[in-house]
Design an enzyme around this catalytic site. Structure first.
Site, mmCIF file in Angstrom:
data_model
loop_
_atom_site.group_PDB
_atom_site.id
_atom_site.type_symbol
_atom_site.label_atom_id
_atom_site.label_comp_id
_atom_site.label_asym_id
_atom_site.label_seq_id
_atom_site.Cartn_x
_atom_site.Cartn_y
_atom_site.Cartn_z
ATOM 1 N N TYR A 27 2.766 -5.012 6.784
ATOM 2 C CA TYR A 27 2.059 -6.227 6.348
ATOM 3 C C TYR A 27 1.882 -6.477 5.047
ATOM 4 O O TYR A 27 2.255 -5.915 4.202
ATOM 5 C CB TYR A 27 0.681 -6.285 7.212
ATOM 6 C CG TYR A 27 -0.296 -5.182 6.369
ATOM 7 C CD1 TYR A 27 -0.231 -4.019 6.423
ATOM 8 C CD2 TYR A 27 -1.602 -5.715 5.755
ATOM 9 C CE1 TYR A 27 -1.200 -3.160 5.728
ATOM 10 C CE2 TYR A 27 -2.422 -5.073 5.170
ATOM 11 C CZ TYR A 27 -2.196 -3.809 5.119
ATOM 12 O OH TYR A 27 -3.190 -3.020 4.392
ATOM 13 N N LYS A 33 3.702 -0.450 2.909
ATOM 14 C CA LYS A 33 2.497 -1.043 3.431
ATOM 15 C C LYS A 33 2.559 -1.325 4.965
ATOM 16 O O LYS A 33 2.845 -2.257 5.323
ATOM 17 C CB LYS A 33 2.129 -2.415 2.482
ATOM 18 C CG LYS A 33 0.894 -3.118 2.594
ATOM 19 C CD LYS A 33 0.472 -4.202 1.616
ATOM 20 C CE LYS A 33 -0.627 -4.831 1.896
ATOM 21 N NZ LYS A 33 -1.728 -4.009 1.950
ATOM 22 N N GLU A 84 -6.714 5.972 -4.493
ATOM 23 C CA GLU A 84 -6.904 4.665 -4.506
ATOM 24 C C GLU A 84 -7.816 4.126 -3.625
ATOM 25 O O GLU A 84 -8.481 5.244 -2.902
ATOM 26 C CB GLU A 84 -5.708 3.638 -4.130
ATOM 27 C CG GLU A 84 -4.997 4.010 -2.839
ATOM 28 C CD GLU A 84 -3.510 3.400 -2.506
ATOM 29 O OE1 GLU A 84 -3.425 2.304 -3.092
ATOM 30 O OE2 GLU A 84 -3.010 4.084 -1.731
ATOM 31 N N LEU A 107 -0.092 2.788 -3.199
ATOM 32 C CA LEU A 107 0.620 1.475 -2.849
ATOM 33 C C LEU A 107 0.505 0.963 -4.433
ATOM 34 O O LEU A 107 -0.409 0.714 -4.810
ATOM 35 C CB LEU A 107 -0.338 0.696 -2.080
ATOM 36 C CG LEU A 107 0.403 -0.803 -1.720
ATOM 37 C CD1 LEU A 107 1.577 -0.538 -0.653
ATOM 38 C CD2 LEU A 107 -0.452 -1.775 -0.949
HETATM 39 N N1 PDD Z 1 -4.872 -4.227 0.885
HETATM 40 N N2 PDD Z 1 -3.824 -0.127 -1.959
HETATM 41 C C1 PDD Z 1 -3.892 -0.037 -0.777
HETATM 42 C C2 PDD Z 1 -4.261 1.008 0.182
HETATM 43 C C3 PDD Z 1 -4.197 -1.348 0.017
HETATM 44 O O1 PDD Z 1 -4.398 -1.515 1.219
HETATM 45 C C4 PDD Z 1 -4.163 -2.403 -1.289
HETATM 46 C C5 PDD Z 1 -4.367 -3.955 -0.615
HETATM 47 C C6 PDD Z 1 -3.945 -2.346 -2.472
HETATM 48 C C7 PDD Z 1 -3.829 -3.438 -3.366
HETATM 49 O O2 PDD Z 1 -2.584 -4.264 -3.044
HETATM 50 P P1 PDD Z 1 -2.441 -5.932 -3.632
HETATM 51 O O3 PDD Z 1 -2.974 -5.983 -4.991
HETATM 52 O O4 PDD Z 1 -1.125 -5.951 -3.435
HETATM 53 O O5 PDD Z 1 -3.255 -6.589 -2.457
HETATM 54 C C8 PDD Z 1 -4.005 -1.062 -2.865
HETATM 55 C C9 PDD Z 1 -4.882 -5.496 1.558
HETATM 56 C C10 PDD Z 1 -5.516 -6.368 0.564
HETATM 57 C C11 PDD Z 1 -5.464 -5.407 2.823
HETATM 58 O O6 PDD Z 1 -5.177 -4.340 3.649
HETATM 59 O O7 PDD Z 1 -6.278 -5.997 3.331
#
Ligand code: PDD
Length: 294
Positions: A33, A147, A180, A206
């Site tokens: 996703y 992801k 994270e 991630l």
């Molecule tokens: N999550 N690390 C994890 C485990 C994440 O699920 C996310 C983002 C990030 C940050 O990634 P980005 O900057 O590309 O959004 C880091 C999304 C927003 C979610 O699961 O809703």
């Protein structure tokens, strides 16, 4: 305003959007996703998110459900049909529907669904929000660079945070280093004003699209980023702390495990970075190829 969802080429009212009970995303979390912010009518870092979506699919040998341009079109159509300027586009690609069998199905009919939900990107509110974090053991699998929707560990982490009145859970590896947040990248700022965040090598976290944007912005502004793992003890003593993600953008963390970070308010450097990111996201969105605001 009716919410519109996208299911395999069809734009449908949100409440009517559904997929088959033998969809592999549902049965095996065999899916990936992305979440893209729509800020002031503009998509933030759309290309970065679509690049990562393609990469995640490739890593799992799931075929692209539609071509990249068609996907960009569908994302824009979602924006247009939902008639909102601020919100999030959630997109998910699954390996499709097939009788339950762990092995990949013969067909390559991956499924694409998208939903839209409204969000508020008011910067002053975000700076004023008192965001607390807790730490929890990181119990996830080893390919955190992909992801996927296999998010049960993050669900448990976020729930544990919510039960303690916190917004985010920072996950901690077996050596005591923060990996994270449950849905964000974790950052601390040391006494010298250096930003510290874990490297993305070894697939332990991630590679956040927001994180990458911050790296480029900080380079331009001559703000030093040190990519190295940091411990929970170090985080407690940090001058400032924050998380980054497409949803939270840059969210100041003012307390970790009940310990106040800095003076317990959003830090000055964090606020500056949030402002920098907002300017960038708007400007970048404006320049996105093929974007025709309605
Ligand atoms: N999550 N690390 C994890 C485990 C994440 O699920 C996310 C983002 C990030 C940050 O990634 P980005 O900057 O590309 O959004 C880091 C999304 C927003 C979610 O699961 O809703």
């Amino acid at each position: 305003m009716p919410r519109i969802a996208y299911v395999n080429g069809q734009y449908v009212p949100h409440q009517d959007a559904s997929i088959h009970i033998e969809d592999r995303g549902f049965q095996f979390a065999d899916s990936v996703y992305e979440v893209i912010a729509l800020m002031g009518g503009r998509l933030a870092d759309e290309q970065g998110h679509l690049d990562r979506l393609e990469r995640s699919l490739k890593e799992l040998s799931i075929s692209m459900p539609i071509g990249r341009r068609a996907m960009q079109f569908a994302v824009r159509e979602m924006v247009r049909r939902n008639r909102q300027k601020d919100g999030m586009i959630y997109m998910q690609v699954t390996r499709g529907t097939a009788p339950r069998d762990f092995k990949f199905p013969q067909h390559k009919n991956s499924a694409l669904v998208m939903t839209f939900y409204p969000a508020n990107f008011d910067v002053a509110l975000r700076k004023a929000a008192v965001k607390k974090a807790i730490t929890v053991p990181d119990i996830r699998w080893k390919r955190r660079d992909i992801k996927t929707t296999a998010l049960i560990a993050q669900v448990l982490a976020k729930q544990a945070a919510a039960e303690k009145g916190a917004y985010e859970a920072w996950m901690v590896d077996e050596e005591g280093f923060v990996t994270e947040g449950s849905s964000s990248n974790a950052w601390i700022i040391d006494k010298k004003g250096n930003l510290i965040t874990r490297p993305t090598a070894n697939n332990t976290i991630l590679k956040g699209v927001t994180r990458s944007a911050l790296q480029a912005l900080c380079k331009k502004e001559k703000i030093k980023i040190v990519e190295r793992p940091f411990t929970v003890a170090e985080a407690y003593k940090a001058k400032e702390a924050f998380t980054s993600s497409a949803v939270a953008l840059i969210a100041p963390v003012v307390e970790i495990d009940g310990r106040k970070i800095g003076d317990g308010k959003a830090g000055a450097i964090t606020c500056k970075i949030l402002d920098m990111y907002m300017d960038y996201a708007k400007d970048h969105g404006r320049k996105q190829e093929g974007w025709h605001p309605k």
